[in-house]
Design a protein around this motif. Structure first.
Motif, PDB file in Angstrom:
ATOM      1  N   THR B  10       0.855  -1.191   0.000  1.00 35.62           N
ATOM      2  CA  THR B  10       0.000   0.000   0.000  1.00 35.62           C
ATOM      3  C   THR B  10       0.887   1.236   0.000  1.00 35.62           C
ATOM      4  O   THR B  10       1.318   1.736   1.026  1.00 35.62           O
ATOM      5  N   THR B  26      -6.540  -1.573   5.926  1.00 34.56           N
ATOM      6  CA  THR B  26      -5.436  -2.378   6.421  1.00 34.56           C
ATOM      7  C   THR B  26      -4.286  -2.323   5.413  1.00 34.56           C
ATOM      8  O   THR B  26      -4.368  -2.911   4.344  1.00 34.56           O
ATOM      9  N   VAL B  28      -0.848  -2.935   3.447  1.00 35.97           N
ATOM     10  CA  VAL B  28       0.053  -4.066   3.201  1.00 35.97           C
ATOM     11  C   VAL B  28       1.461  -3.503   3.132  1.00 35.97           C
ATOM     12  O   VAL B  28       1.741  -2.593   2.354  1.00 35.97           O
ATOM     13  N   ASP B  51       6.294   0.771   2.715  1.00 35.43           N
ATOM     14  CA  ASP B  51       5.053   0.623   1.955  1.00 35.43           C
ATOM     15  C   ASP B  51       5.344   0.637   0.450  1.00 35.43           C
ATOM     16  O   ASP B  51       4.477   0.840  -0.372  1.00 35.43           O
ATOM     17  N   LYS B  81       0.252  -7.855   6.401  1.00 33.91           N
ATOM     18  CA  LYS B  81      -0.930  -6.996   6.477  1.00 33.91           C
ATOM     19  C   LYS B  81      -0.919  -6.418   7.888  1.00 33.91           C
ATOM     20  O   LYS B  81      -0.832  -7.168   8.861  1.00 33.91           O
ATOM     21  N   THR B  83      -2.994  -5.275  10.462  1.00 41.59           N
ATOM     22  CA  THR B  83      -4.427  -5.262  10.743  1.00 41.59           C
ATOM     23  C   THR B  83      -4.801  -4.352  11.914  1.00 41.59           C
ATOM     24  O   THR B  83      -5.936  -3.895  12.030  1.00 41.59           O
ATOM     25  N   GLU B 110      -0.401  -9.731  10.030  1.00 42.30           N
ATOM     26  CA  GLU B 110      -0.653 -11.029   9.399  1.00 42.30           C
ATOM     27  C   GLU B 110       0.378 -11.217   8.294  1.00 42.30           C
ATOM     28  O   GLU B 110       0.329 -10.540   7.267  1.00 42.30           O
ATOM     29  N   ILE B 112       1.734 -12.389   5.058  1.00 43.14           N
ATOM     30  CA  ILE B 112       1.053 -12.959   3.896  1.00 43.14           C
ATOM     31  C   ILE B 112       1.999 -13.741   3.000  1.00 43.14           C
ATOM     32  O   ILE B 112       1.669 -14.805   2.513  1.00 43.14           O
TER      33      ILE B 112
END
Lengths: 111, 606
Positions: B10, B26, B28, B51, B81, B83, B110, B112
Motif C-alpha cells: 500500500t 489495512t 500491506v 510501503d 498486512k 491489521t 498477518e 502474507i
C-alpha cells in the motif's frame, strides 16, 4: 465513735465472701436486719443481697433503720466494725442498689 | 510465486499513518529488517517497515506478537498486512526542543508472503525521518539472510542516573527520584495517582486557574501543577490511574505545606511540556499505596496530621453550603460518619465535588489517602485538595471491612470520637468537662453552644456582684446615680426616685479538669447565694459581716451548671464568653448513672 481516718476499700457483700478482702479496712453499705440481744451485733443485708454479721466494740445506742454504712475489718466471718453511719429512711428511699453495685464493681475492677 | 502474483504494497500508507494517525484500511507493508531491544524480561522488537514508496524505522512490534519473530514469520522481506496499529508520539533526548517522534505500534500483523519467497526489497522506498519527512537515504540492512538481528549496546539497568535505557520501548526514561531543577532534558514514565479539580484565583496580582496532580513511578513520587494555558491543555486529557510519559516541565523546590508527597521538588508544566499516554507495559509502575490508621488510633495523633484512612460510611448528612469566613467564598461540604472494625466512629468532611457526589445509601467502604486530622469535636477528618478517595476499592482491607460490617459490625456498640455538638437549648444537652469543652472548641462556631458540667464554686467576685437597676417592670438597665436622690435610666428616658438591686455575678467554677470564669445573672445568682438580690443589696451596706458570710457559704459547693458559650470579639481580640443558663443541685443518682454509662462507652467497664 471517733476513728482516725484510714483508707478503706468500698466493697460489696459478694466481694467479702470471696475472702479477697480479709483483714483489710473495708466499707460496706446495706440494710440493718435484726440486732442481737447484747446490742453489739447485727445482721447487715448488703446492697447485693448478702447477709453479713457486724460486730461493734460498743453497744448501739440508737434504733437502726433505713440504711447503714459500716467501716471495719472482715475477719472471714464477721465485720469487726470500727464505725458506722446511718442513713435515715427519707434519704435511703431514693437509694438505687443496682447502680450502686455497678459503681462499686467498676471501682474495684482494675485492682 | 511470481512477483506479479504477490499482493501489492500500500504505497503511501506510512506517511498517511504517521501524518494523522488515521488509516481506515489495512495497509500491506514489507518488513525490511528488525532489531531487538533488550529488556528485563521481555524482548522488544523494532521493525523497519516499508510501503513500497516510503520506509520507516520506527515500527514497534507489540510484545504479544514476539512469537512471530521467534517462529521466523517476520524475517526480512516478509510482506505483512497491518491489521491493527496505533501511533504514539514520544519525546526523547534526540527530539528535545523539536517535534515529537512518532512510533507506529504494530498491534496485530498477518504475514502474507514469507520473506524467503519475496527475496528482495520491493520498490525503492525513501526513508522517512522520525516526523515523517523524507530524509537522506539511510543505509538499510539488505542482506538476504533472515537472521540479522542485533541488540542495542546500551546497558540494561533501569535505576539511577541519567540516560538509562528504557527496557520496554525506544524511549529513555528517568527515575522520578533523579529529577532536579538543574537538568531539564528528561522524560519520566509515571502513573497519575491524583488529580485535583480546576481551581481559580483572583487577587491583587491578577487571576488565573490551575490544577495539580501527583505522579508515582518505581523510584518515587512527585507533584505537578499546570497553570492557565497548560491547565486547559492537560486537564481533560490526564486521567487518574493512567501512565504517561512526561518531559520538559520546570522543577522547583516543593511547598510541603500543601501536600504529603515526599519529594524535595515539584513540577510546573510549561509551554514546552509534553504529556503522552504510555501504551507500553506499565506493570512496573506502582499504583497508589495506602498506610491506613485505625480509627481508634486517631486520638493519639496530633491535629493537622495528614493520614490515610479506611472505613465503612454508615451514614452521611445532607450536603451543606457554607460561606467561608475568611475568603467569603461558598463552600460545599458533606459530613459522613465513618466506622471501622475497632468499633470507633469518626466524622469525615468531604469538601467540594467529592462531597456533592457522595452517596452513603449503600454504606460503601471508603478509602482515603491524605486526609487532614483536626481536633474539631474531639477528632475529625476532612479532605484537602490532595486527597485521593476510592469507593469500594478492590483491596484486602476493604474486603475485610465489608465482611466485618455485614456480619455484625453494623450493630456493634460504636463510640464516636467526633461528639456532636448539642444545638440550642432543646433537650437536656450533653455533659462535658471543661477540658472537653475546650478541646472541642465549643463556642467557636457561628452559633452559641450549650453544655452541662458538674462543677464546684471556687470563687465569687463580691465587689461587682450588684448593680443598681431601673425599677421599671421590664427594664433591667443600669441606672445612673444623679447624686440628688434621683436615678436616671437612659433606656426608659426617665428619672426615678429609687432603683432595684440586680445581680451579675462573676463566678469561678472548677471541675476535675479545669476552671472557668462564668457569668450568673439574677436568677442563677440568687440560686447560688440562696438569697434575693434585694436582700443582699441591703446587707451590703447595713451588715457587712452577714454579706461576707453569704458569699463564703456559697463557695465550695457542687452544682450542675448549664452553660452557654460563645466566642465574641472585643477590640480585635476573641474572648470566650460563658454564661450560666441554669444551675441545679447535683442529683447524685443521675450522676452515678451517667458516669457508669460513659465508662461503659469508653469500654473501661465491662
Amino acid at each position: 465513735m471517733q476513728v482516725p481516718a484510714t483508707s478503706t476499700v468500698r466493697v460489696l457483700g459478694t466481694m467479702l465472701l470471696t475472702h479477697e478482702y480479709d483483714h483489710k479496712d473495708i466499707c460496706v453499705m446495706g440494710y440493718p436486719q435484726e440486732i442481737a440481744n447484747n446490742s453489739r451485733q447485727f445482721t447487715l443485708k448488703t446492697t447485693d443481697q448478702k447477709h453479713i454479721q457486724v460486730v461493734l466494740s460498743q453497744p448501739i445506742a440508737e434504733h437502726l433503720e433505713g440504711m447503714v454504712q459500716v467501716r471495719g475489718k472482715f475477719d472471714g466471718q464477721r465485720i469487726q466494725a470500727q464505725s458506722y453511719n446511718m442513713l435515715l429512711p427519707e434519704l435511703a428511699a431514693d437509694f438505687d442498689d443496682n447502680t450502686y453495685n455497678e459503681a462499686v464493681k467498676i471501682l474495684r475492677s482494675n485492682e | 510465486m511470481n512477483r506479479r502474483n504477490q499482493p501489492k504494497l500500500t504505497s503511501g500508507a506510512i506517511p498517511a499513518i504517521i501524518g494523522n494517525g488515521l488509516y481506515s484500511e489495512t495497509p500491506v507493508l514489507q518488513v525490511l529488517g528488525y532489531k531487538s531491544l533488550q529488556g528485563e524480561s521481555n524482548d522488544r522488537y523494532r521493525i523497519l517497515i516499508s510501503d513500497g514508496k516510503y520506509s520507516y524505522a520506527y515500527g514497534m512490534l507489540a510484545t504479544q506478537l514476539n512469537p512471530l519473530i521467534a517462529e521466523g514469520k517476520l524475517e526480512i522481506f516478509t510482506i505483512i498486512k497491518l491489521t491493527k496499529f496505533v501511533v504514539n508520539k514520544v519525546a526523547t533526548k534526540a527530539t528535545a526542543g523539536k517535534d515529537q517522534k512518532k512510533i507506529i505500534i504494530l498491534l496485530d500483523v498477518e504475514p502474507i508472503v514469507p520473506g524467503s519467497e519475496v527475496g528482495e526489497k520491493i520498490g525503492n522506498p525513501q526513508t522517512l525521518n522520525d516526523v515523517g519527512e523524507v530524509s537522506e537515504d539511510a543505509t538499510v540492512n539488505s542482506k538476504p539472510a533472515a537472521s540479522m538481528n542485533y541488540s542495542k549496546p546500551a546497558p540494561v539497568s533501569k535505576t539511577g542516573g541519567y540516560g538509562q535505557q528504557a527496557a520496554k520501548s525506544d524511549v529513555i526514561t528517568h527515575p522520578i527520584v533523579s529529577l532536579t531543577p538543574y537538568q531539564n532534558k528528561w522524560t519520566i514514565k509515571a502513573r497519575v495517582t491524583n488529580k485535583s479539580d480546576i481551581r481559580t484565583w483572583s487577587n491583587s496580582r491578577g487571576e488565573g486557574k490551575l490544577f495539580s496532580l501527583d505522579m508515582i513511578d518505581e523510584t518515587g513520587e512527585i507533584r505537578a501543577t499546570a497553570f492557565n494555558a497548560e491547565c486547559d491543555k492537560f486537564y481533560h486529557m490526564i486521567e487518574i490511574g493512567k501512565v504517561y510519559y512526561i518531559s520538559q516541565a520546570q522543577l522547583k523546590a516543593a511547598n510541603k505545606q500543601y501536600t504529603s508527597i515526599k519529594n524535595d521538588y515539584e513540577m510546573t508544566f510549561s509551554q514546552n511540556t509534553t504529556v503522552v499516554p504510555c501504551h507500553d507495559d506499565t506493570s512496573d509502575i506502582p499504583s497508589v499505596t495506602f498506610n491506613f490508621v485505625p480509627i481508634n488510633q486517631l486520638i493519639n495523633l496530633e491535629k493537622d496530621s495528614i493520614i490515610d484512612i479506611i472505613g465503612v460510611a454508615k451514614s452521611a448528612n445532607d450536603l451543606r453550603v457554607i460561606t467561608s469566613k475568611t475568603t467569603n467564598k461558598e463552600l460545599r461540604m458533606r459530613e459522613v460518619q465513618l466506622v471501622d472494625s475497632t468499633n470507633t466512629e469518626v466524622n469525615l468532611t468531604l469538601w467540594g465535588k467529592t462531597g456533592e457526589e457522595f452517596d452513603a445509601s449503600s454504606q460503601p467502604v471508603v478509602a482515603l489517602k491524605g486526609v487532614k486530622l483536626s481536633d474539631f469535636g474531639g477528632r475529625s477528618i476532612g479532605t484537602v485538595s490532595s486527597t485521593v478517595i476510592q469507593i469500594n476499592p478492590d483491596m484486602a482491607e476493604a474486603h475485610k471491612l465489608r465482611g466485618w460490617y455485614d456480619n455484625g459490625g453494623s450493630s456493634s456498640v460504636i463510640s464516636s470520637i467526633s461528639s456532636a455538638r448539642s444545638s440550642g437549648t432543646g433537650g437536656s444537652g450533653s455533659y462535658k468537662t471543661f477540658a472537653e469543652a475546650k478541646f472541642e472548641n465549643l463556642g467557636g462556631g457561628e452559633k452559641p453552644d450549650y453544655y452541662n458540667v458538674k462543677a464546684m464554686v471556687a470563687m465569687i467576685n463580691k465587689e461587682r456582684a450588684l448593680y443598681m437597676a431601673c425599677p421599671s417592670e421590664d427594664c433591667n438597665k443600669k441606672v445612673i446615680d444623679q447624686n440628688n436622690g434621683l436615678y436616671r435610666c437612659e433606656k426608659c428616658q426617665r428619672e426615678f426616685q429609687d432603683f432595684k438591686w440586680r445581680m451579675m455575678l462573676s463566678v469561678n467554677i472548677a471541675d476535675a479538669t479545669e476552671q472557668q470564669w462564668v457569668t450568673c445573672f439574677q436568677e442563677t445568682a440568687e440560686t447560688l447565694l440562696g438569697r434575693s438580690a434585694d436582700e443582699i443589696g441591703r446587707l451590703k451596706d447595713t451588715d457587712n459581716a452577714e454579706f461576707q458570710k453569704i458569699f463564703e457559704a456559697a463557695t465550695f459547693k457542687w452544682y450542675v451548671f448549664r452553660l452557654r458559650v460563645k466566642m465574641e470579639m472585643y477590640n480585635d481580640e476573641n474572648r470566650l464568653k460563658t454564661n450560666v443558663y441554669e444551675v441545679k443541685e447535683v442529683n447524685y443518682k443521675e450522676h452515678n448513672e451517667r458516669l457508669i454509662r460513659e465508662l461503659k462507652e469508653m469500654a473501661i467497664a465491662e
